[in-house]
Design a protein around this motif. Structure first.
Motif, short mmCIF file in Angstrom:
data_model
loop_
_atom_site.label_atom_id
_atom_site.label_comp_id
_atom_site.label_asym_id
_atom_site.label_seq_id
_atom_site.Cartn_x
_atom_site.Cartn_y
_atom_site.Cartn_z
N PHE A 142 20.74 2.91 -5.77
CA PHE A 142 20.55 4.23 -6.53
C PHE A 142 19.51 4.05 -7.31
N ALA A 143 18.27 4.97 -6.91
CA ALA A 143 16.93 5.17 -7.48
C ALA A 143 16.85 6.11 -8.19
N SER A 144 16.06 5.95 -9.47
CA SER A 144 15.83 7.25 -10.25
C SER A 144 14.27 7.22 -10.47
N HIS A 145 13.80 8.32 -10.25
CA HIS A 145 12.26 8.47 -10.54
C HIS A 145 11.92 9.52 -11.27
N GLU A 146 11.29 9.15 -12.49
CA GLU A 146 10.88 10.11 -13.67
C GLU A 146 9.76 10.87 -13.12
N GLY A 147 9.86 12.17 -13.17
CA GLY A 147 8.70 13.29 -13.27
C GLY A 147 7.60 13.26 -14.24
N VAL A 148 6.47 13.37 -13.70
CA VAL A 148 5.33 13.51 -14.81
C VAL A 148 4.43 14.59 -14.46
N GLY A 149 3.57 15.11 -15.23
CA GLY A 149 2.70 16.15 -14.93
C GLY A 149 3.60 17.41 -14.71
N PRO A 150 3.32 18.44 -13.63
CA PRO A 150 4.19 19.39 -13.46
C PRO A 150 5.72 19.13 -13.38
N TYR A 151 5.97 18.02 -13.20
CA TYR A 151 7.56 17.74 -13.04
C TYR A 151 7.92 16.96 -14.45
N ALA A 152 7.41 16.90 -15.49
CA ALA A 152 7.78 16.33 -16.61
C ALA A 152 9.16 16.77 -16.82
N GLY A 153 10.16 15.93 -17.01
CA GLY A 153 11.39 16.50 -17.66
C GLY A 153 12.48 16.56 -16.56
N LYS A 154 11.80 16.45 -15.32
CA LYS A 154 12.86 16.31 -14.14
C LYS A 154 12.93 14.91 -13.77
N LYS A 163 0.86 -1.17 0.09
CA LYS A 163 0.09 -0.05 -0.08
C LYS A 163 0.88 1.22 -0.08
N LYS A 164 1.96 1.23 0.68
CA LYS A 164 2.87 2.47 0.92
C LYS A 164 3.55 2.57 -0.67
N ILE A 165 3.91 1.57 -1.14
CA ILE A 165 4.65 1.37 -2.62
C ILE A 165 3.60 2.29 -3.47
N GLU A 166 2.56 1.74 -3.40
CA GLU A 166 1.43 2.32 -4.41
C GLU A 166 0.99 3.46 -4.15
N GLY A 167 1.01 4.08 -2.82
CA GLY A 167 0.88 5.47 -2.55
C GLY A 167 2.06 6.56 -3.14
N HIS A 168 3.18 5.69 -3.30
CA HIS A 168 4.35 6.75 -3.80
C HIS A 168 4.48 6.68 -5.45
N LEU A 169 4.37 5.21 -5.81
CA LEU A 169 4.64 5.10 -7.43
C LEU A 169 3.70 4.46 -8.09
N GLY A 170 2.51 4.19 -7.67
CA GLY A 170 1.42 3.53 -8.47
C GLY A 170 0.67 4.64 -9.20
N ASP A 171 0.06 4.17 -10.33
CA ASP A 171 -0.53 4.94 -11.37
C ASP A 171 -1.67 5.95 -10.72
N ASN A 172 -2.31 5.34 -9.34
CA ASN A 172 -3.27 6.20 -8.72
C ASN A 172 -2.72 6.99 -7.61
N ALA A 173 -1.45 6.95 -7.61
CA ALA A 173 -0.82 7.80 -6.35
C ALA A 173 -0.79 9.00 -6.41
N PRO A 174 -1.07 10.06 -5.07
CA PRO A 174 -1.16 11.00 -5.36
C PRO A 174 0.41 12.11 -5.49
N THR A 175 1.25 11.34 -6.46
CA THR A 175 2.48 12.02 -6.74
C THR A 175 2.66 12.18 -7.99
N PHE A 176 3.93 12.35 -8.54
CA PHE A 176 4.15 12.79 -10.01
C PHE A 176 5.22 11.91 -10.47
N CYS A 177 5.08 10.73 -10.09
CA CYS A 177 6.18 9.53 -10.42
C CYS A 177 5.92 8.86 -11.36
N GLY A 178 6.62 8.58 -12.66
CA GLY A 178 6.47 8.01 -13.85
C GLY A 178 7.35 6.69 -13.63
N HIS A 179 8.24 6.45 -14.72
CA HIS A 179 8.73 5.23 -14.48
C HIS A 179 9.90 5.29 -13.55
#
Length: 169
Positions: free
Chosen positions: A103-115, A63-79
Motif C-alpha cells: 500500500f503506497a501513499s504519495h503526497e501531492g505538491v505544487g498544484p496537487y498539494a493537499g491531495k 533512474k526510473k524511481i528518480e524520474g517519478h519521486l525525486g526532487d528533480n522529477a517532472p512530477t508532483f510527488c512529495g513524501h
C-alpha cells in the motif's frame, strides 16, 4: 506459493533475512536513500513494471524511481510511504521467491498539494543467495488499483493507466 508444514533452521534464517531485506526497501525509497538499493537488489536486476515496461539494471531502476519521486522529477510527488503486508516467502536452496502486498501513499505538491495518490500493488520477487546475502534478481510490480490523481507520481503528460496492466481476479 506453497505452504510449508515445517522449516529447517536454515530455512527460518533465510526467510528472516529475506523479510528484513523486503522491509529495507520501503525505508530506502521513502527516504530517497537510493545509494542503499544494492542492499536489496542485484546490480543486474530485471524489474518488470507491467504493461511492457521492463528495466534491466539497478542503475536503470534508480533512474526510473528518480524520474517519478525525486526532487528533480517532472512530477508532483512529495513524501511517500510504502507499507508491506501478507509476506509469503518460499526458499529452495540458494533461490527463493516472495510475494508481498504493498500500500503506497504519495503526497501531492505544487498544484496537487493537499491531495494524495494511493496505490495498492503486489511485488513478486525472485531472490538469489549471494556472497553478501540474499538479493532480488527479478521483481514483478503489478498495480491492482489506485485512488487519487495519478499525475502526482506520473506527471501531467503521463498517458492514462492501461487497464491491461491492472491485475484482475
Amino acid at each position: 506459493m506453497k505452504v510449508a508444514t515445517s522449516y529447517s533452521l536454515q530455512t527460518l534464517s533465510d526467510r528472516a533475512e529475506i523479510q528484513e531485506r523486503l522491509a529495507r526497501w520501503p525505508d530506502i525509497v521513502d527516504s530517497m536513500k537510493l545509494d542503499l538499493l544494492p542492499e536489496v537488489f542485484q546490480p543486474d536486476v530485471v524489474w518488470d513494471f507491467g504493461g511492457g515496461t521492463v528495466e534491466y539494471s539497478l542503475a536503470a531502476v534508480r533512474k526510473k524511481i528518480e524520474g517519478h519521486l525525486g526532487d528533480n522529477a517532472p512530477t508532483f510527488c512529495g513524501h511517500t510511504r510504502h507499507d508491506l503486508s501478507n509476506m509469503m516467502i518460499d526458499v529452495d536452496g540458494d533461490k527463493a521467491r516472495s510475494k508481498v502486498n504493498v500500500f503506497a501513499s504519495h503526497e501531492g505538491v505544487g498544484p496537487y498539494a493537499g491531495k494524495i495518490l494511493y496505490i495498492w500493488l503486489t511485488y513478486t520477487d525472485d531472490w538469489v543467495r549471494t556472497a553478501n546475502g540474499w538479493r532480488i534478481g527479478h521483481r514483478e510490480y503489478r498495480i491492482q488499483f489506485m485512488n487519487g490523481p495519478k499525475e502526482i507520481v506520473y506527471g501531467d503528460d503521463s498517458p492514462p493507466i492501461d487497464p491491461s496492466q491492472i491485475l484482475k481476479k
